[in-house]
Design a protein around this motif. Structure first.
Motif, PDB file in Angstrom:
ATOM      1  N   GLN A  45     -27.520 -68.171   7.858  1.00  0.00           N
ATOM      2  CA  GLN A  45     -27.701 -66.750   8.142  1.00  0.00           C
ATOM      3  C   GLN A  45     -28.367 -66.537   9.503  1.00  0.00           C
ATOM      4  O   GLN A  45     -28.008 -65.616  10.236  1.00  0.00           O
ATOM      5  CB  GLN A  45     -28.535 -66.103   7.036  1.00  0.00           C
ATOM      6  N   ARG A  46     -29.318 -67.397   9.834  1.00  0.00           N
ATOM      7  CA  ARG A  46     -29.977 -67.278  11.137  1.00  0.00           C
ATOM      8  C   ARG A  46     -28.994 -67.585  12.269  1.00  0.00           C
ATOM      9  O   ARG A  46     -29.007 -66.940  13.316  1.00  0.00           O
ATOM     10  CB  ARG A  46     -31.202 -68.199  11.197  1.00  0.00           C
ATOM     11  N   ARG A  47     -28.141 -68.576  12.061  1.00  0.00           N
ATOM     12  CA  ARG A  47     -27.137 -68.902  13.075  1.00  0.00           C
ATOM     13  C   ARG A  47     -26.204 -67.721  13.313  1.00  0.00           C
ATOM     14  O   ARG A  47     -25.868 -67.378  14.451  1.00  0.00           O
ATOM     15  CB  ARG A  47     -26.319 -70.117  12.625  1.00  0.00           C
ATOM     16  N   GLU A  48     -25.772 -67.102  12.233  1.00  0.00           N
ATOM     17  CA  GLU A  48     -24.859 -65.963  12.357  1.00  0.00           C
ATOM     18  C   GLU A  48     -25.551 -64.787  13.038  1.00  0.00           C
ATOM     19  O   GLU A  48     -24.947 -64.079  13.847  1.00  0.00           O
ATOM     20  CB  GLU A  48     -24.351 -65.557  10.964  1.00  0.00           C
ATOM     21  N   LEU A  49     -26.827 -64.607  12.733  1.00  0.00           N
ATOM     22  CA  LEU A  49     -27.563 -63.484  13.311  1.00  0.00           C
ATOM     23  C   LEU A  49     -27.701 -63.639  14.826  1.00  0.00           C
ATOM     24  O   LEU A  49     -27.418 -62.702  15.576  1.00  0.00           O
ATOM     25  CB  LEU A  49     -28.937 -63.382  12.648  1.00  0.00           C
TER      26      LEU A  49
ATOM     27  N   ARG B 181     -35.859 -69.690  17.735  1.00  0.00           N
ATOM     28  CA  ARG B 181     -35.104 -70.536  16.807  1.00  0.00           C
ATOM     29  C   ARG B 181     -35.441 -72.018  16.976  1.00  0.00           C
ATOM     30  O   ARG B 181     -35.847 -72.474  18.049  1.00  0.00           O
ATOM     31  CB  ARG B 181     -33.604 -70.312  16.976  1.00  0.00           C
ATOM     32  N   SER B 182     -35.236 -72.747  15.889  1.00  0.00           N
ATOM     33  CA  SER B 182     -35.484 -74.182  15.871  1.00  0.00           C
ATOM     34  C   SER B 182     -34.155 -74.926  15.801  1.00  0.00           C
ATOM     35  O   SER B 182     -33.084 -74.310  15.785  1.00  0.00           O
ATOM     36  CB  SER B 182     -36.362 -74.555  14.676  1.00  0.00           C
ATOM     37  N   GLN B 183     -34.217 -76.236  15.717  1.00  0.00           N
ATOM     38  CA  GLN B 183     -32.984 -77.034  15.795  1.00  0.00           C
ATOM     39  C   GLN B 183     -32.006 -76.701  14.678  1.00  0.00           C
ATOM     40  O   GLN B 183     -30.802 -76.643  14.899  1.00  0.00           O
ATOM     41  CB  GLN B 183     -33.316 -78.527  15.749  1.00  0.00           C
ATOM     42  N   GLU B 184     -32.508 -76.430  13.478  1.00  0.00           N
ATOM     43  CA  GLU B 184     -31.603 -76.171  12.355  1.00  0.00           C
ATOM     44  C   GLU B 184     -30.858 -74.846  12.508  1.00  0.00           C
ATOM     45  O   GLU B 184     -29.901 -74.587  11.781  1.00  0.00           O
ATOM     46  CB  GLU B 184     -32.376 -76.167  11.038  1.00  0.00           C
ATOM     47  N   ASP B 185     -31.289 -74.014  13.460  1.00  0.00           N
ATOM     48  CA  ASP B 185     -30.614 -72.744  13.678  1.00  0.00           C
ATOM     49  C   ASP B 185     -29.467 -72.841  14.671  1.00  0.00           C
ATOM     50  O   ASP B 185     -28.816 -71.833  14.953  1.00  0.00           O
ATOM     51  CB  ASP B 185     -31.615 -71.696  14.194  1.00  0.00           C
ATOM     52  N   LEU B 186     -29.224 -74.037  15.210  1.00  0.00           N
ATOM     53  CA  LEU B 186     -28.133 -74.220  16.160  1.00  0.00           C
ATOM     54  C   LEU B 186     -26.842 -74.535  15.422  1.00  0.00           C
ATOM     55  O   LEU B 186     -26.839 -75.043  14.304  1.00  0.00           O
ATOM     56  CB  LEU B 186     -28.478 -75.332  17.145  1.00  0.00           C
TER      57      LEU B 186
ATOM     58  N   VAL C  47     -31.556 -81.974  19.456  1.00  0.00           N
ATOM     59  CA  VAL C  47     -31.980 -81.129  20.560  1.00  0.00           C
ATOM     60  C   VAL C  47     -33.472 -81.339  20.753  1.00  0.00           C
ATOM     61  O   VAL C  47     -34.251 -81.256  19.800  1.00  0.00           O
ATOM     62  CB  VAL C  47     -31.688 -79.642  20.272  1.00  0.00           C
ATOM     63  N   SER C  48     -33.888 -81.621  21.960  1.00  0.00           N
ATOM     64  CA  SER C  48     -35.297 -81.895  22.231  1.00  0.00           C
ATOM     65  C   SER C  48     -36.100 -80.602  22.227  1.00  0.00           C
ATOM     66  O   SER C  48     -35.557 -79.504  22.334  1.00  0.00           O
ATOM     67  CB  SER C  48     -35.444 -82.583  23.586  1.00  0.00           C
ATOM     68  N   HIS C  49     -37.412 -80.760  22.112  1.00  0.00           N
ATOM     69  CA  HIS C  49     -38.284 -79.600  22.202  1.00  0.00           C
ATOM     70  C   HIS C  49     -38.111 -78.900  23.543  1.00  0.00           C
ATOM     71  O   HIS C  49     -38.115 -77.664  23.604  1.00  0.00           O
ATOM     72  CB  HIS C  49     -39.743 -80.031  22.007  1.00  0.00           C
ATOM     73  N   ASP C  50     -37.957 -79.666  24.597  1.00  0.00           N
ATOM     74  CA  ASP C  50     -37.796 -79.070  25.926  1.00  0.00           C
ATOM     75  C   ASP C  50     -36.551 -78.189  25.987  1.00  0.00           C
ATOM     76  O   ASP C  50     -36.578 -77.098  26.586  1.00  0.00           O
ATOM     77  CB  ASP C  50     -37.707 -80.159  26.995  1.00  0.00           C
ATOM     78  N   GLU C  51     -35.468 -78.650  25.360  1.00  0.00           N
ATOM     79  CA  GLU C  51     -34.238 -77.854  25.371  1.00  0.00           C
ATOM     80  C   GLU C  51     -34.406 -76.575  24.553  1.00  0.00           C
ATOM     81  O   GLU C  51     -33.942 -75.502  24.959  1.00  0.00           O
ATOM     82  CB  GLU C  51     -33.076 -78.690  24.824  1.00  0.00           C
TER      83      GLU C  51
ATOM     84  N   ALA D 110     -46.477 -81.957  11.406  1.00  0.00           N
ATOM     85  CA  ALA D 110     -46.784 -82.174  12.820  1.00  0.00           C
ATOM     86  C   ALA D 110     -45.604 -81.839  13.722  1.00  0.00           C
ATOM     87  O   ALA D 110     -45.783 -81.284  14.820  1.00  0.00           O
ATOM     88  CB  ALA D 110     -47.225 -83.620  13.041  1.00  0.00           C
ATOM     89  N   GLU D 111     -44.386 -82.146  13.299  1.00  0.00           N
ATOM     90  CA  GLU D 111     -43.212 -81.903  14.138  1.00  0.00           C
ATOM     91  C   GLU D 111     -43.044 -80.417  14.412  1.00  0.00           C
ATOM     92  O   GLU D 111     -42.756 -80.003  15.535  1.00  0.00           O
ATOM     93  CB  GLU D 111     -41.956 -82.461  13.455  1.00  0.00           C
ATOM     94  N   ARG D 112     -43.243 -79.602  13.394  1.00  0.00           N
ATOM     95  CA  ARG D 112     -43.125 -78.156  13.563  1.00  0.00           C
ATOM     96  C   ARG D 112     -44.247 -77.626  14.456  1.00  0.00           C
ATOM     97  O   ARG D 112     -44.022 -76.753  15.304  1.00  0.00           O
ATOM     98  CB  ARG D 112     -43.164 -77.471  12.195  1.00  0.00           C
TER      99      ARG D 112
END
Length: 427
Positions: A46-50, A63-68, A74-78, A141-143
């Motif tokens: 749903q976030r991807r579609e939005l 957005r985070s990686q799972e929203d792509l 995808v790195s944090h920098d990207e 920690a990753e988040r």
């Protein structure tokens, strides 16, 4: 959450607990396009579609990686670069306008269960270390690393950390005076949840800040954002922009808590019937009392979904004497998730997925089937239980509570004067 941020040692008084800030606010004609829906209420799809449908939704910034759309790493920098570009897009079309002076704001949510009115301002990041702001949940920690990089790289924040404060007659009186004195600056939302925002007049700002100044604040939503603010300040301890973070503070008697259900991966990769058999052999499991209401009967029980069917699970007794040990989420973690499924949510972030109760048990069953997971529907905690854990210095598992409805991202903008906002004065 403590990461060694130094506290003032020069004998000076602590910085104010709640203070006004010269932020930015979304323009009313842009509100519908910019203000994003509550992140946790939406599935990744749903976030991807939005974000694909609306390039001006503030969710494009956060957005985070799972929203792509693709599965590539995808790195944090990207991600930070994409967020900065999305914020620059909003600034270029002037979707936000500066408020022009330091101010506090009131944020009211009206819904079927009542009304909650919170104070929006900034709070000291060092307050997380000196006991004035208390937490109750563990974080991944990753988040935290991503959110800290986002804060420093994008250069703005629009998602206030939600906090509770013990209710008082004086606080309720002041909130009522402000909302009666001036009309709201902004109104938006649906018939189910109406959002309103007021700028607090100057004459009410000092009394309101003073009323909150000697209280203890309790984080209710935004533990990862809180930890990210602490981490960012630790990396730049002399940066005044990072010394405070934006928060919205609600009286605790107006808040409503929902459960965060657990969708756990079986590390042993057993067929559903074998997994259910192992759980039934070790725990008190029975068929669901009603297929129309398969959730928990109350505290100490959980709805168990596995292999296309619902069951009732009696949680094992608490181990330990602290407030955390008595909570259903901790009893489930200690006695079921980690030892029986190998789903240790403290060390393996993807071992457990979380779904707010508002998404519905049908959505929970669908996701368990699609993702080959075991579902646990839990009874909600109370605000009092959360405060008791925080007062003891205890920490629950991540995503132990879900406060709804939630303030939205994209209403306010606190500018840090870096990243996408490098050419703007900090607020």
């Amino acid at each position: 959450m403590t990461v060694g941020v130094p506290s003032p040692d020069d004998g000076s008084r602590p910085e104010p607990l709640v203070a006004p800030f010269a932020g930015w606010m979304v323009r009313p004609d842009w509100a519908e396009r910019v203000i994003s829906r509550a992140y946790d209420n939406l599935t990744p799809q749903q976030r991807r579609e939005l974000v694909a449908a609306n390039p001006y939704s503030y969710m494009n910034v956060t957005r985070s990686q799972e929203d792509l759309f693709d599965d590539a790493d995808v790195s944090h920098d990207e991600l930070v670069s994409e967020g900065a570009a999305a914020l620059q897009r909003l600034l270029q079309v002037q979707a936000f306008t500066p408020t022009g002076r330091p101010a506090l704001y009131l944020y009211r949510l009206t819904h079927a269960r009542g009304t909650q009115t919170g104070v929006v301002g900034t709070v000291p990041v060092r307050g997380f270390d000196d006991g004035r702001i208390r937490i109750h949940e563990r974080v991944h920690a990753e988040r935290v690393n991503l959110l800290s990089a986002h804060l420093q790289g994008v250069g703005a924040t629009s998602s206030p950390v939600a906090m509770a404060v013990r209710s008082s007659g004086e606080l309720h009186r002041l909130l009522g005076e402000v909302t009666a004195a001036v009309p709201p600056d902004l109104e938006f939302g649906s018939p189910e949840v109406r959002h309103q925002v007021w700028t607090v007049p100057d004459r009410h700002t000092t009394p309101l800040a003073a009323t909150l100044g000697n209280e203890v604040l309790y984080v209710t939503d935004g533990h990862h954002r809180s930890a990210a603010a602490v981490q960012a300040l630790a990396s730049e301890p002399d940066n005044p922009g990072l010394a405070r973070t934006m928060a919205v503070i609600f009286p605790e008697d107006q808040l409503h808590v929902q459960a965060f259900h657990r969708l756990a991966a079986d590390r042993f990769d057993r067929p559903p019937e074998e997994c259910l058999g192992a759980l039934t052999e070790a725990l008190e499991v029975s068929p669901s009392v009603s297929p129309d209401d398969p959730g928990p009967l109350g505290k100490g029980t959980a709805g168990l979904y596995v292999g296309g069917s619902w069951h009732r699970l009696a949680l094992p007794p608490a181990t330990g004497n602290g407030a955390v040990s008595r909570l259903d989420v901790e009893r489930l973690r200690r006695s079921v998730l980690a030892p029986m499924l190998g789903a240790d949510e403290l060390t393996r972030p993807d071992a457990v997925h979380y779904l707010p109760a508002s998404a519905g048990l049908g959505e929970m069953a669908r996701r368990c089937d699609d993702e080959h997971r075991v579902g646990f529907a839990l009874h909600p905690l109370s605000v009092g239980e959360l405060m008791a854990v925080a007062d003891e210095g205890g920490l629950m598992p991540p995503k132990s509570s879900f406060f709804a409805p939630k303030p939205r991202s994209g209403v306010f903008l606190r500018v840090l004067g870096r990243g996408a906002t490098a050419d703007l004065p900090p607020s």
